[in-house]
Design a protein around this motif. Structure first.
Motif, mmCIF file in Angstrom:
data_model
loop_
_atom_site.group_PDB
_atom_site.id
_atom_site.type_symbol
_atom_site.label_atom_id
_atom_site.label_comp_id
_atom_site.label_asym_id
_atom_site.label_seq_id
_atom_site.Cartn_x
_atom_site.Cartn_y
_atom_site.Cartn_z
ATOM 1 N N THR A 84 18.894 2.540 -8.966
ATOM 2 C CA THR A 84 19.651 1.338 -9.338
ATOM 3 C C THR A 84 18.837 0.462 -10.281
ATOM 4 O OG1 THR A 84 20.825 1.362 -7.229
ATOM 5 C CG2 THR A 84 20.788 -0.721 -8.433
ATOM 6 N N LEU A 85 17.550 0.285 -9.976
ATOM 7 C CA LEU A 85 16.701 -0.569 -10.805
ATOM 8 C C LEU A 85 16.634 -0.066 -12.236
ATOM 9 C CD1 LEU A 85 14.544 -2.880 -10.985
ATOM 10 C CD2 LEU A 85 12.839 -1.139 -10.418
ATOM 11 N N VAL A 86 16.345 1.214 -12.410
ATOM 12 C CA VAL A 86 16.098 1.693 -13.776
ATOM 13 C C VAL A 86 17.388 1.957 -14.543
ATOM 14 C CG1 VAL A 86 13.831 2.604 -13.188
ATOM 15 C CG2 VAL A 86 15.834 4.096 -13.023
ATOM 16 N N THR A 87 18.497 2.208 -13.844
ATOM 17 C CA THR A 87 19.745 2.477 -14.570
ATOM 18 C C THR A 87 20.583 1.215 -14.751
ATOM 19 O OG1 THR A 87 20.843 3.123 -12.497
ATOM 20 C CG2 THR A 87 19.827 4.884 -13.816
ATOM 21 N N GLU A 88 20.854 0.473 -13.660
ATOM 22 C CA GLU A 88 21.748 -0.676 -13.750
ATOM 23 C C GLU A 88 21.077 -1.936 -14.265
ATOM 24 O OE1 GLU A 88 24.065 -1.414 -10.246
ATOM 25 O OE2 GLU A 88 24.272 0.732 -9.796
ATOM 26 N N ALA A 119 22.622 -6.607 -9.111
ATOM 27 C CA ALA A 119 22.529 -5.171 -8.853
ATOM 28 C C ALA A 119 22.129 -4.869 -7.411
ATOM 29 C CB ALA A 119 21.521 -4.534 -9.813
ATOM 30 N N GLY A 120 21.794 -5.903 -6.646
ATOM 31 C CA GLY A 120 21.384 -5.702 -5.257
ATOM 32 C C GLY A 120 19.969 -5.197 -5.097
ATOM 33 N N VAL A 121 19.143 -5.415 -6.121
ATOM 34 C CA VAL A 121 17.737 -4.998 -6.058
ATOM 35 C C VAL A 121 16.919 -6.135 -5.445
ATOM 36 C CG1 VAL A 121 15.705 -4.359 -7.397
ATOM 37 C CG2 VAL A 121 17.955 -3.455 -8.036
ATOM 38 N N PRO A 122 16.123 -5.882 -4.403
ATOM 39 C CA PRO A 122 15.330 -6.951 -3.786
ATOM 40 C C PRO A 122 14.351 -7.566 -4.778
ATOM 41 C CG PRO A 122 15.395 -5.005 -2.379
ATOM 42 C CD PRO A 122 15.967 -4.598 -3.704
ATOM 43 N N ALA A 123 14.446 -8.873 -4.963
ATOM 44 C CA ALA A 123 13.599 -9.565 -5.937
ATOM 45 C C ALA A 123 13.567 -11.047 -5.604
ATOM 46 C CB ALA A 123 14.127 -9.348 -7.355
ATOM 47 N N ILE A 174 0.803 -1.211 0.000
ATOM 48 C CA ILE A 174 0.000 0.000 0.000
ATOM 49 C C ILE A 174 0.844 1.273 0.000
ATOM 50 C CG2 ILE A 174 -0.207 0.058 2.530
ATOM 51 C CD1 ILE A 174 -3.070 1.070 2.143
ATOM 52 N N THR A 175 2.067 1.242 0.529
ATOM 53 C CA THR A 175 2.855 2.472 0.650
ATOM 54 C C THR A 175 4.204 2.414 -0.065
ATOM 55 O OG1 THR A 175 3.802 1.723 2.753
ATOM 56 C CG2 THR A 175 1.812 3.076 2.867
ATOM 57 N N ILE A 176 4.434 1.410 -0.890
ATOM 58 C CA ILE A 176 5.721 1.283 -1.584
ATOM 59 C C ILE A 176 5.469 0.961 -3.049
ATOM 60 C CG2 ILE A 176 7.930 0.054 -1.691
ATOM 61 C CD1 ILE A 176 7.543 -0.690 1.239
ATOM 62 N N ALA A 177 6.237 1.553 -3.948
ATOM 63 C CA ALA A 177 6.179 1.243 -5.373
ATOM 64 C C ALA A 177 7.551 1.532 -5.994
ATOM 65 C CB ALA A 177 5.098 2.067 -6.068
ATOM 66 N N ILE A 213 9.442 -7.848 -7.537
ATOM 67 C CA ILE A 213 10.416 -6.790 -7.311
ATOM 68 C C ILE A 213 9.878 -5.875 -6.222
ATOM 69 C CG2 ILE A 213 11.613 -4.792 -8.300
ATOM 70 C CD1 ILE A 213 11.395 -6.148 -11.038
ATOM 71 N N GLY A 214 10.727 -5.552 -5.254
ATOM 72 C CA GLY A 214 10.321 -4.651 -4.182
ATOM 73 C C GLY A 214 11.390 -3.602 -3.945
ATOM 74 N N VAL A 215 11.126 -2.365 -4.336
ATOM 75 C CA VAL A 215 12.085 -1.272 -4.186
ATOM 76 C C VAL A 215 11.581 -0.342 -3.084
ATOM 77 C CG1 VAL A 215 13.091 0.749 -5.278
ATOM 78 C CG2 VAL A 215 12.887 -1.384 -6.555
ATOM 79 N N GLN A 216 12.328 -0.228 -1.989
ATOM 80 C CA GLN A 216 11.842 0.515 -0.831
ATOM 81 C C GLN A 216 12.486 1.890 -0.656
ATOM 82 O OE1 GLN A 216 11.095 -1.643 2.812
ATOM 83 N NE2 GLN A 216 11.592 -3.583 1.829
#
Length: 411
Positions: free
Chosen positions: A269-273, A322-326, A242-245, A259-262
């Protein structure tokens, strides 16, 4: 009997389990209390499970999936001793009372009022044994209009509002695990440990209540505060937040990935790397998490268009690098073969009355000893040895068995 405590480790003496020397008597059934006492048994307590002579714990017979034994029962009752006794008979109650008088902890989750009618309420038990820790588990707690209501996990999930926020916008669902049972079982075990720790200093036991409803509402956390301070029912979000996107499931060329970007740094990092889509960094719709939540549909659409370029495995690896939570959504067939469990050597075996079966080590790992996972007891398996430990001679035990006050498992 007050527990004997371990002396400081010295020389080559083995390190004892934390609750070695403590005795727990449990008048329990189903999930909530058995989970609490199984945790205590895993930590070394002697747990004596009091069961009915006419079939024992209800969970024994929910199914026979585990080589003839119920899956719930195998999960929740390893390492315990089973005493099958008729509590409607004065002689049966006398046996259990003698056990409780020598115990450190008494836990019960009978129907409301049943323990008191049998003489096993906290006030009665602690009058002669003030060092005893007594935990009464119930659906709704003592008092209030729902005190006497039946309290199954699904019903508590409904009353606690958990079902109202679980599922998709179109369909509310209960959780796939018995959340209310597990929540109250864990709080029960925590309360017992706290009471024993205090008793070590004061010598006094405790009378404790654990409510399934209150345990589950406590777990509502953010959703409850959202309701309190906005006055609005939090929507059901599926796997989103509800509070993260972005925080959702996104399509790949052959499946999906979560995918969860907090943080805003994580977004960059997500959109560039990962996606090579640097133009999204400064898009005013997505600069901050607040912006992305406000424009969630557009954000999710942009991410979905990008995730579709890879297979699930390839994108999962790219996100991890890339260290993105997924994560990939695993079926339970994948979970029982999970590479992390295998790499950490988390599987052991336990004995049941029908077979030796696989079981996972408890999730708490001590550096100096491994939890000993005891056998799952057959109904009445320990009746004779428990009664002998109380000082009853063979003739007295035979008499209780002959009168159907005690069930003794045939060896």
């Amino acid at each position: 009997m007050t527990a004997t405590h371990d002396s400081p480790q010295g020389g080559s003496s083995p390190i004892r389990r934390p609750l070695a020397g403590y005795t727990v008597v449990a008048m329990e059934q189903a999930v909530a209390a058995p989970l609490a006492t199984r945790n205590l048994a895993d930590l070394g307590a002697r747990v004596i499970k009091i069961e009915r002579v006419d079939g024992g714990d209800l969970a024994r017979h929910y199914d026979h999936m585990v080589e003839g034994t119920g899956a719930h029962f195998v999960w929740l009752n390893r390492g315990k001793e089973s005493l099958a006794v008729d509590l409607k008979e004065p002689a049966g109650r006398a046996v259990v009372r003698a056990l409780v008088d020598q115990a450190d902890v008494f836990v019960q989750n009978l129907a409301p009022g049943a323990a008191e009618r049998l003489g096993f309420d906290a006030t009665t038990l602690r009058a002669d044994h003030p060092a005893l820790v007594v935990v009464d588990m119930s659906g709704y707690g003592t008092g209030g209009p729902l005190e006497q209501r039946k309290a199954y996990d699904m019903l508590i999930q409904a009353e606690a509002g958990l079902i109202s926020i679980t599922g998709t916008p179109e369909h509310a669902v209960k959780t796939g695990i018995p959340t209310a049972d597990i929540a109250s079982g864990m709080y029960c075990a925590q309360a017992v440990l706290a009471a024993l720790l205090r008793r070590a200093t004061t010598g006094e036991g405790a009378s404790i209540e654990v409510s399934m409803l209150e345990s589950t509402i406590e777990w509502m956390g953010h959703s409850m505060y959202s309701q309190l301070y906005t006055g609005a029912q939090p929507p059901r979000m599926g796997v989103s937040h509800i509070t993260i996107a972005p925080y959702d499931s996104y399509p790949t060329s052959d499946g999906e990935v979560l995918i969860g970007v907090q943080s805003d740094r994580g977004w960059r990092t997500l959109v560039t790397e990962v996606f090579d889509a640097a133009h999204l960094v400064d898009d005013p719709r997505f600069r901050t998490n607040v912006d992305r939540v406000r424009n969630r549909a557009a954000c999710d659409a942009e991410i979905a268009a990008l995730t579709n370029r890879w297979t699930t495995a390839a994108l999962d690896a790219r996100l991890a690098d890339a260290g993105v939570p997924a994560a990939q959504v695993k079926e339970l067939g994948d979970v029982v073969e999970h590479v992390q469990l295998r790499a950490r050597d988390r599987w052991r075996t336990v004995r049941t009355e029908h077979a030796t079966v696989p079981a996972l080590l408890p999730p708490v790992t001590f550096s100096d000893f491994e939890v000993e996972m005891g056998a799952v007891p057959a109904l009445g398996e320990h009746s004779e040895s428990i009664l002998g430990g109380l000082g009853l001679n063979p003739a007295e035990i035979d008499s209780l068995v002959a009168r159907n006050i005690v069930l003794r498992k045939a060896i």
